[in-house]
Scaffold this active site. Structure first.
Site, PDB file in Angstrom:
ATOM      1  CB  SER A  76      46.872  36.935  41.771  1.00  0.00           C
ATOM      2  OG  SER A  76      45.760  38.003  42.521  1.00  0.00           O
ATOM      3  CG  ASP A  77      52.716  40.010  43.158  1.00  0.00           C
ATOM      4  OD1 ASP A  77      52.547  40.498  44.240  1.00  0.00           O
ATOM      5  OD2 ASP A  77      53.492  40.582  42.405  1.00  0.00           O
TER       6      ASP A  77
END
Length: 195
Positions: A76-77
């Protein structure tokens, strides 16, 4: 419930973030942490949600060849998007102060993308939360930066920290998304994937 459905799968969390690891524990999921550093560089024509989507998938590509058939890799980011500009992680106190001065008395968006990768498929989802700070004073900003040193956080702040407690007036959307993981979306996507 989800844990039972995932009993034949292995969750691989491609994140060093202690907050994300805590979320997975809170969701009752067993997981293994697997890390491979990547240069978080993205094409400059990308805007808003396109940036964390690209980076979450970039992180997945770095680990894809390590996956077994029953593995589900989650990467994720999170970014802060303000007035059509990305506010990344500040590299020093001056940058962090400048970011919070920009966010003061304004709305901004926190966008987190989560990528789910197996040997057979890849799904990427994202969530947007709108956040508004009160008018922050210089002394409040300087105290927070000196005390919390939020240099690992997009936009230079953590909503769960002192500045969030005293400074956030309004929020539209998922609080947990601002902390770094839209847990409701993670749950839904995993339930959909394992049926």
């Amino acid at each position: 419930m989800l844990r039972e459905k995932l009993r034949h799968f292995k969750i691989i969390l491609g994140s060093a973030s202690p907050r994300r690891q805590e979320f997975f524990k809170a969701l009752g999921l067993d997981f293994e942490i697997r890390l491979k550093p990547v240069d978080e560089i993205y094409p400059q024509n990308l805007r808003a949600a396109e940036i964390p989507v690209y980076l979450a998938e970039l992180k997945a590509r770095a680990l894809k060849n390590t996956l077994q058939e029953t593995d589900i890799l989650i990467t994720s980011d999170t970014i802060v998007w303000h007035k059509n500009k990305l506010l990344a992680k500040p590299i020093n106190p001056q940058e962090a102060i400048a970011m919070l001065q920009k966010l003061s008395a304004h709305w901004h968006e926190v966008i987190t993308a989560v990528c789910f990768t197996t040997t057979k498929e890849q799904r990427t989802v994202y969530n947007v939360t709108h956040v508004k700070f009160k008018q922050l004073t210089s002394s409040e900003i300087e105290y927070y930066i000196g005390d919390s040193k939020p240099f690992d956080k997009a936009g230079g702040y953590g909503i769960q920290e002192w500045i969030g407690l005293i400074g956030i007036e309004k929020i539209r959307g998922s609080y947990y998304n601002v902390m770094g993981l839209p847990t409701h979306l993670v749950y839904k996507t995993l339930m959909d994937m394992v049926g």
